[in-house]
Design a protein around this motif. Structure first.
Motif, PDB file in Angstrom:
ATOM      1  N   ALA A  28     -20.618  -8.996   9.466  1.00 53.58           N
ATOM      2  CA  ALA A  28     -19.487  -9.042   8.456  1.00 53.58           C
ATOM      3  C   ALA A  28     -19.486 -10.566   8.096  1.00 53.58           C
ATOM      4  N   VAL A  29     -19.632 -11.665   9.131  1.00 52.10           N
ATOM      5  CA  VAL A  29     -19.624 -12.821   8.619  1.00 52.10           C
ATOM      6  C   VAL A  29     -21.155 -13.244   8.059  1.00 52.10           C
ATOM      7  N   GLU A  30     -21.976 -12.582   8.480  1.00 54.23           N
ATOM      8  CA  GLU A  30     -23.354 -12.828   7.636  1.00 54.23           C
ATOM      9  C   GLU A  30     -23.333 -12.218   6.181  1.00 54.23           C
ATOM     10  N   GLN A  31     -22.706 -11.194   5.987  1.00 59.13           N
ATOM     11  CA  GLN A  31     -22.667 -10.763   4.708  1.00 59.13           C
ATOM     12  C   GLN A  31     -21.787 -11.302   3.861  1.00 59.13           C
ATOM     13  N   ILE A  32     -20.827 -11.779   4.397  1.00 61.03           N
ATOM     14  CA  ILE A  32     -19.786 -12.586   3.500  1.00 61.03           C
ATOM     15  C   ILE A  32     -20.489 -14.014   2.895  1.00 61.03           C
ATOM     16  N   GLY A  33     -21.519 -14.396   3.675  1.00 63.77           N
ATOM     17  CA  GLY A  33     -22.464 -15.692   3.293  1.00 63.77           C
ATOM     18  C   GLY A  33     -23.425 -15.390   2.223  1.00 63.77           C
ATOM     19  N   ARG A  34     -23.526 -13.884   2.004  1.00 67.16           N
ATOM     20  CA  ARG A  34     -24.366 -13.685   0.906  1.00 67.16           C
ATOM     21  C   ARG A  34     -23.721 -13.730  -0.658  1.00 67.16           C
ATOM     22  N   PHE A  35     -22.438 -13.826  -0.451  1.00 64.52           N
ATOM     23  CA  PHE A  35     -21.563 -13.928  -1.858  1.00 64.52           C
ATOM     24  C   PHE A  35     -21.121 -15.198  -2.028  1.00 64.52           C
ATOM     25  N   ARG A  36     -20.688 -15.685  -3.351  1.00 66.91           N
ATOM     26  CA  ARG A  36     -19.751 -16.765  -3.566  1.00 66.91           C
ATOM     27  C   ARG A  36     -18.882 -16.325  -4.700  1.00 66.91           C
TER      28      ARG A  36
END
Length: 238
Positions: free
Chosen positions: A140-148
């Motif tokens: 989940a943390v990794e996927q959050i890092g794909r957004f701004r």
């Protein structure tokens, strides 16, 4: 349960119903075939109870906070929303808006926003936590890092002069990851969170743009927010 029913001279169904009620209140942890007392840390040291029980706590204040926070948004805004009882109500409040892009780790929030106006919703994947219907963990943390996004609207377990704190490490990691990917962080918190004893540090006041609450914070928190220089307090009445 059979032993309890026999000792208390009541039906097995009565025991089952009472155990379910105590579990929802956070007094015990029910499992197949029995139950056990929750830890002192979770019940007496200021921890949080089950999500369903917390949804009913301070409900009028939370609804007003959610309504006030929703008024801060405009069509075209992008926002992270983390999992919490107040952010679920916030999702209800923005469901009628259109033109938003919402990124969340909450299944409830994703469903509420998707069922409303014409908004784009991204549901973060990861390890599933049943109690709050949320995804957490490293994926989940990794996927959050794909957004701004422009905004993050967050809830926390506790607030004091140092900043924001929580009781769940996995949820703390989610909040931290969202804070790193946005321009403005807005915290939604009713008065019960003030000067509560948290366990995990989420962030300091220097990274918070706005606090939306139902009453004036205690002096130590107000002074810390003023000292940070970037935070504002939006107080709503109900």
């Amino acid at each position: 349960m059979d032993q309890l029913a026999e000792e208390l001279t009541v039906s097995r169904e009565t025991i089952r119903r009472d155990l379910v009620g105590l579990d929802e209140l956070g007094r015990i942890q029910k499992f197949h075939g029995g139950a056990k007392l929750r830890s002192i840390a979770a019940t007496e040291m200021g921890g949080e109870g089950p999500f369903a029980a917390r949804m009913a706590e301070n409900l009028p204040a939370k609804r007003q906070i959610a309504k006030a926070a929703a008024s801060l948004l405009s069509p075209g805004d992008s926002l992270f929303i983390d999992t919490g009882t107040t952010t679920v109500l916030f999702a209800e409040a923005i469901a009628g808006l259109s033109g938003l892009t919402v990124i969340t780790n909450s299944i409830r929030i994703a469903s509420l926003v998707s069922a409303g106006g014409e908004n784009k919703v991204f549901l973060i994947g990861g390890a599933f936590s049943m109690d709050a219907s949320e995804t957490v963990g490293s994926l989940a943390v990794e996927q959050i890092g794909r957004f701004r996004a422009r905004h993050a609207f967050l809830t926390v377990g506790a607030i004091d002069g140092t900043g924001l704190l929580d009781f769940d490490e996995a949820e703390t990691q989610i909040a931290r990851a969202m804070i790193e990917r946005v321009e403005t962080v807005t915290v939604l918190a009713d008065a019960s969170k003030f000067n509560k004893r948290g366990i995990f540090e989420v962030t300091g006041w220097d990274q918070i743009g706005r606090l939306v609450t139902d009453t004036e914070p205690p002096p130590n928190i107000t002074q810390a927010i003023e000292a940070a220089g970037a935070s504002s307090i939006i107080t709503t009445r109900y």
